[in-house]
Motif scaffolding. Structure first.
Motif, PDB file in Angstrom:
ATOM      1  N   ALA A 144      37.761   8.618  50.864  1.00 40.56           N
ATOM      2  CA  ALA A 144      37.875   8.010  49.529  1.00 40.56           C
ATOM      3  C   ALA A 144      36.601   7.255  49.172  1.00 40.56           C
ATOM      4  O   ALA A 144      36.134   7.322  48.014  1.00 40.56           O
ATOM      5  CB  ALA A 144      39.090   7.087  49.496  1.00 40.56           C
ATOM      6  N   SER A 145      36.004   6.559  50.135  1.00 39.65           N
ATOM      7  CA  SER A 145      34.769   5.816  49.863  1.00 39.65           C
ATOM      8  C   SER A 145      33.624   6.764  49.536  1.00 39.65           C
ATOM      9  O   SER A 145      32.828   6.510  48.617  1.00 39.65           O
ATOM     10  CB  SER A 145      34.402   4.955  51.068  1.00 39.65           C
ATOM     11  N   LEU A 146      33.524   7.857  50.277  1.00 44.20           N
ATOM     12  CA  LEU A 146      32.475   8.839  50.011  1.00 44.20           C
ATOM     13  C   LEU A 146      32.638   9.460  48.626  1.00 44.20           C
ATOM     14  O   LEU A 146      31.653   9.650  47.893  1.00 44.20           O
ATOM     15  CB  LEU A 146      32.503   9.939  51.076  1.00 44.20           C
ATOM     16  N   ARG A 147      33.859   9.751  48.236  1.00 49.76           N
ATOM     17  CA  ARG A 147      34.108  10.377  46.933  1.00 49.76           C
ATOM     18  C   ARG A 147      33.769   9.436  45.774  1.00 49.76           C
ATOM     19  O   ARG A 147      33.469   9.899  44.658  1.00 49.76           O
ATOM     20  CB  ARG A 147      35.564  10.828  46.827  1.00 49.76           C
ATOM     21  N   SER A 148      33.793   8.125  46.037  1.00 50.26           N
ATOM     22  CA  SER A 148      33.509   7.160  44.969  1.00 50.26           C
ATOM     23  C   SER A 148      32.043   6.756  44.906  1.00 50.26           C
ATOM     24  O   SER A 148      31.651   5.992  44.011  1.00 50.26           O
ATOM     25  CB  SER A 148      34.368   5.907  45.174  1.00 50.26           C
ATOM     26  N   ASP A 149      31.210   7.268  45.832  1.00 56.23           N
ATOM     27  CA  ASP A 149      29.790   6.891  45.867  1.00 56.23           C
ATOM     28  C   ASP A 149      29.056   7.549  44.696  1.00 56.23           C
ATOM     29  O   ASP A 149      29.027   8.789  44.600  1.00 56.23           O
ATOM     30  CB  ASP A 149      29.180   7.337  47.197  1.00 56.23           C
ATOM     31  N   PRO A 150      28.419   6.776  43.803  1.00 57.91           N
ATOM     32  CA  PRO A 150      27.747   7.362  42.636  1.00 57.91           C
ATOM     33  C   PRO A 150      26.517   8.185  42.987  1.00 57.91           C
ATOM     34  O   PRO A 150      26.043   8.976  42.148  1.00 57.91           O
ATOM     35  CB  PRO A 150      27.353   6.138  41.796  1.00 57.91           C
ATOM     36  N   VAL A 155      31.256  18.304  46.030  1.00 59.43           N
ATOM     37  CA  VAL A 155      31.464  19.735  45.807  1.00 59.43           C
ATOM     38  C   VAL A 155      32.819  20.111  46.403  1.00 59.43           C
ATOM     39  O   VAL A 155      33.005  20.100  47.628  1.00 59.43           O
ATOM     40  CB  VAL A 155      30.350  20.566  46.474  1.00 59.43           C
ATOM     41  N   GLY A 156      33.803  20.431  45.530  1.00 60.49           N
ATOM     42  CA  GLY A 156      35.111  20.844  46.019  1.00 60.49           C
ATOM     43  C   GLY A 156      35.944  19.679  46.526  1.00 60.49           C
ATOM     44  O   GLY A 156      35.594  18.505  46.379  1.00 60.49           O
ATOM     45  N   ALA A 163      35.995  19.931  65.129  1.00 65.26           N
ATOM     46  CA  ALA A 163      34.692  19.761  65.781  1.00 65.26           C
ATOM     47  C   ALA A 163      34.970  19.675  67.279  1.00 65.26           C
ATOM     48  O   ALA A 163      35.440  18.645  67.761  1.00 65.26           O
ATOM     49  CB  ALA A 163      33.995  18.502  65.284  1.00 65.26           C
ATOM     50  N   GLY A 164      34.716  20.766  67.981  1.00 62.32           N
ATOM     51  CA  GLY A 164      35.030  20.813  69.399  1.00 62.32           C
ATOM     52  C   GLY A 164      36.525  20.663  69.618  1.00 62.32           C
ATOM     53  O   GLY A 164      37.328  21.401  69.048  1.00 62.32           O
ATOM     54  N   ASP A 165      36.910  19.654  70.395  1.00 68.08           N
ATOM     55  CA  ASP A 165      38.320  19.437  70.719  1.00 68.08           C
ATOM     56  C   ASP A 165      39.055  18.577  69.697  1.00 68.08           C
ATOM     57  O   ASP A 165      40.230  18.248  69.904  1.00 68.08           O
ATOM     58  CB  ASP A 165      38.434  18.752  72.090  1.00 68.08           C
ATOM     59  N   PHE A 166      38.399  18.238  68.588  1.00 69.85           N
ATOM     60  CA  PHE A 166      38.970  17.241  67.686  1.00 69.85           C
ATOM     61  C   PHE A 166      39.112  17.797  66.264  1.00 69.85           C
ATOM     62  O   PHE A 166      38.403  18.704  65.858  1.00 69.85           O
ATOM     63  CB  PHE A 166      38.095  15.983  67.682  1.00 69.85           C
ATOM     64  N   SER A 167      40.024  17.191  65.518  1.00 67.12           N
ATOM     65  CA  SER A 167      40.249  17.600  64.128  1.00 67.12           C
ATOM     66  C   SER A 167      39.883  16.456  63.193  1.00 67.12           C
ATOM     67  O   SER A 167      39.771  15.297  63.599  1.00 67.12           O
ATOM     68  CB  SER A 167      41.714  17.996  63.921  1.00 67.12           C
ATOM     69  N   GLY A 168      39.714  16.808  61.927  1.00 60.99           N
ATOM     70  CA  GLY A 168      39.357  15.794  60.945  1.00 60.99           C
ATOM     71  C   GLY A 168      39.339  16.384  59.557  1.00 60.99           C
ATOM     72  O   GLY A 168      39.983  17.396  59.285  1.00 60.99           O
ATOM     73  N   THR A 169      38.553  15.751  58.672  1.00 65.70           N
ATOM     74  CA  THR A 169      38.454  16.174  57.284  1.00 65.70           C
ATOM     75  C   THR A 169      36.982  16.283  56.902  1.00 65.70           C
ATOM     76  O   THR A 169      36.175  15.435  57.297  1.00 65.70           O
ATOM     77  CB  THR A 169      39.165  15.167  56.361  1.00 65.70           C
ATOM     78  N   GLU A 170      36.655  17.330  56.142  1.00 65.09           N
ATOM     79  CA  GLU A 170      35.276  17.530  55.697  1.00 65.09           C
ATOM     80  C   GLU A 170      35.179  17.369  54.187  1.00 65.09           C
ATOM     81  O   GLU A 170      36.046  17.827  53.436  1.00 65.09           O
ATOM     82  CB  GLU A 170      34.779  18.922  56.083  1.00 65.09           C
ATOM     83  N   LEU A 171      34.082  16.718  53.769  1.00 66.07           N
ATOM     84  CA  LEU A 171      33.763  16.603  52.344  1.00 66.07           C
ATOM     85  C   LEU A 171      32.333  17.081  52.150  1.00 66.07           C
ATOM     86  O   LEU A 171      31.425  16.625  52.850  1.00 66.07           O
ATOM     87  CB  LEU A 171      33.897  15.153  51.880  1.00 66.07           C
ATOM     88  N   ARG A 172      32.130  17.985  51.188  1.00 70.17           N
ATOM     89  CA  ARG A 172      30.789  18.495  50.887  1.00 70.17           C
ATOM     90  C   ARG A 172      30.275  17.846  49.599  1.00 70.17           C
ATOM     91  O   ARG A 172      31.034  17.564  48.678  1.00 70.17           O
ATOM     92  CB  ARG A 172      30.794  20.009  50.759  1.00 70.17           C
ATOM     93  N   ALA A 173      28.936  17.663  49.562  1.00 65.81           N
ATOM     94  CA  ALA A 173      28.332  17.013  48.392  1.00 65.81           C
ATOM     95  C   ALA A 173      26.860  17.369  48.330  1.00 65.81           C
ATOM     96  O   ALA A 173      26.301  17.968  49.257  1.00 65.81           O
ATOM     97  CB  ALA A 173      28.512  15.497  48.468  1.00 65.81           C
ATOM     98  N   LEU A 218      24.782  18.141  51.633  1.00 65.12           N
ATOM     99  CA  LEU A 218      25.416  17.229  52.580  1.00 65.12           C
ATOM    100  C   LEU A 218      26.815  17.702  52.958  1.00 65.12           C
ATOM    101  O   LEU A 218      27.556  18.230  52.122  1.00 65.12           O
ATOM    102  CB  LEU A 218      25.527  15.826  51.970  1.00 65.12           C
ATOM    103  N   ARG A 219      27.149  17.484  54.212  1.00 62.97           N
ATOM    104  CA  ARG A 219      28.527  17.646  54.700  1.00 62.97           C
ATOM    105  C   ARG A 219      28.889  16.377  55.463  1.00 62.97           C
ATOM    106  O   ARG A 219      28.104  15.905  56.286  1.00 62.97           O
ATOM    107  CB  ARG A 219      28.643  18.850  55.637  1.00 62.97           C
TER     108      ARG A 219
END
Length: 258
Positions: A144-150, A155-156, A163-173, A218-219
């Motif tokens: 949410a903080s990344l999405r609000s950065d001016p 993108v999307g 990432a390897g053995d771990f899961s998460g969320t990706e945001l592209r910009a 950026l990713r």
């Protein structure tokens, strides 16, 4: 009769000598010395493990070197191989480095980056930056903080990622243009780059985070690692992004707990 007694007596002597010889070879003894109590070589029967094999470390126990320390922002070239990531990142992790990578591992700033290439002020142009976060940081809050950065043109939508053995969320910009910024070699800041103020809470106070090149692709991979969040910020110049992102995926795909 004397000859008969003499033959019997000689036969007894011969049998005694043979018995003594067998006992001396160990064939009839039940009191053999323990293996390893003698300096003489000991043969290992077929189908059994030798003492050397029983003390050899398994591949999973192989020594993994610590990632070398290198202050920002003069990167250090890495030899290929596995590396343990620094403990100040939070979770104890390791990666396998293949190909040509350089590293900045600065504990004083809590800044870790793998990269290559060179921008207009001589620092890495394409890089993967890993940032640790305090216990209790939530993946959704970082996104949410990344999405609000001016300074970021998102993108999307956020998408699940591993990432390897771990899961998460990706945001592209992509980084919005900033034509009024000129090169500042003393601060290692390149022309046209933007500040990433939203990520500065995750480095030491006073350490400034900017993109490395103007209008970078950026990713942001916000990864849940054993109840701690690790941010992998991947960036490259737009014309190099596809190839670099593929290499970044390969490196991050080796991320495992130590």
């Amino acid at each position: 009769m004397r000859n008969v007694f003499r033959r019997v007596w000689l036969l007894a002597i011969v049998m005694g000598i043979v018995s003594a010889g067998v006992a001396a070879c160990g064939g009839g003894s039940s009191a053999s010395a323990p293996v390893g109590s003698s300096t003489a070589p000991t043969a290992t029967p077929a189908g059994t493990s030798s003492p050397v094999e029983s003390t050899t470390s398994s591949p999973s126990e192989a020594f993994v070197p610590q990632l070398p320390v290198q202050a920002c922002c003069a990167e250090l070239a890495l030899e290929p191989g596995p590396y343990a990531l620094p403990g100040w990142l939070g979770p104890l992790l390791r990666v396998d480095v293949n190909g040509e990578w350089s590293v900045i591992n600065d504990a004083s700033a809590r800044y870790l980056a793998f990269g290559r290439g060179e921008n207009s002020v001589g620092t890495m142009a394409s890089l993967i930056t890993l940032l640790g976060t305090p216990t209790g940081t939530a993946v959704d809050d970082v996104i949410a903080s990344l999405r609000s950065d001016p300074g970021l043109a998102v993108v999307g939508e956020p998408t699940p990622v591993t990432a390897g053995d771990f899961s998460g969320t990706e945001l592209r910009a992509s980084a919005v243009p900033k034509p009024d910024r000129t090169d500042d070699p003393d601060a290692d800041i390149a022309a046209g780059t933007i500040d990433l103020d939203v990520l500065e809470p995750f480095v030491e106070p006073g350490f400034r985070l900017t993109t490395s090149t103007a209008e970078a692709s950026l990713r942001f991979l916000v990864i849940d690692v054993d109840e701690r969040v690790v941010i992998a910020w991947v960036e490259a110049p737009p014309d190099e992004a596809d190839a670099f992102f593929a290499d970044a995926d390969e490196l991050l795909g080796t991320l495992v707990a130590q």
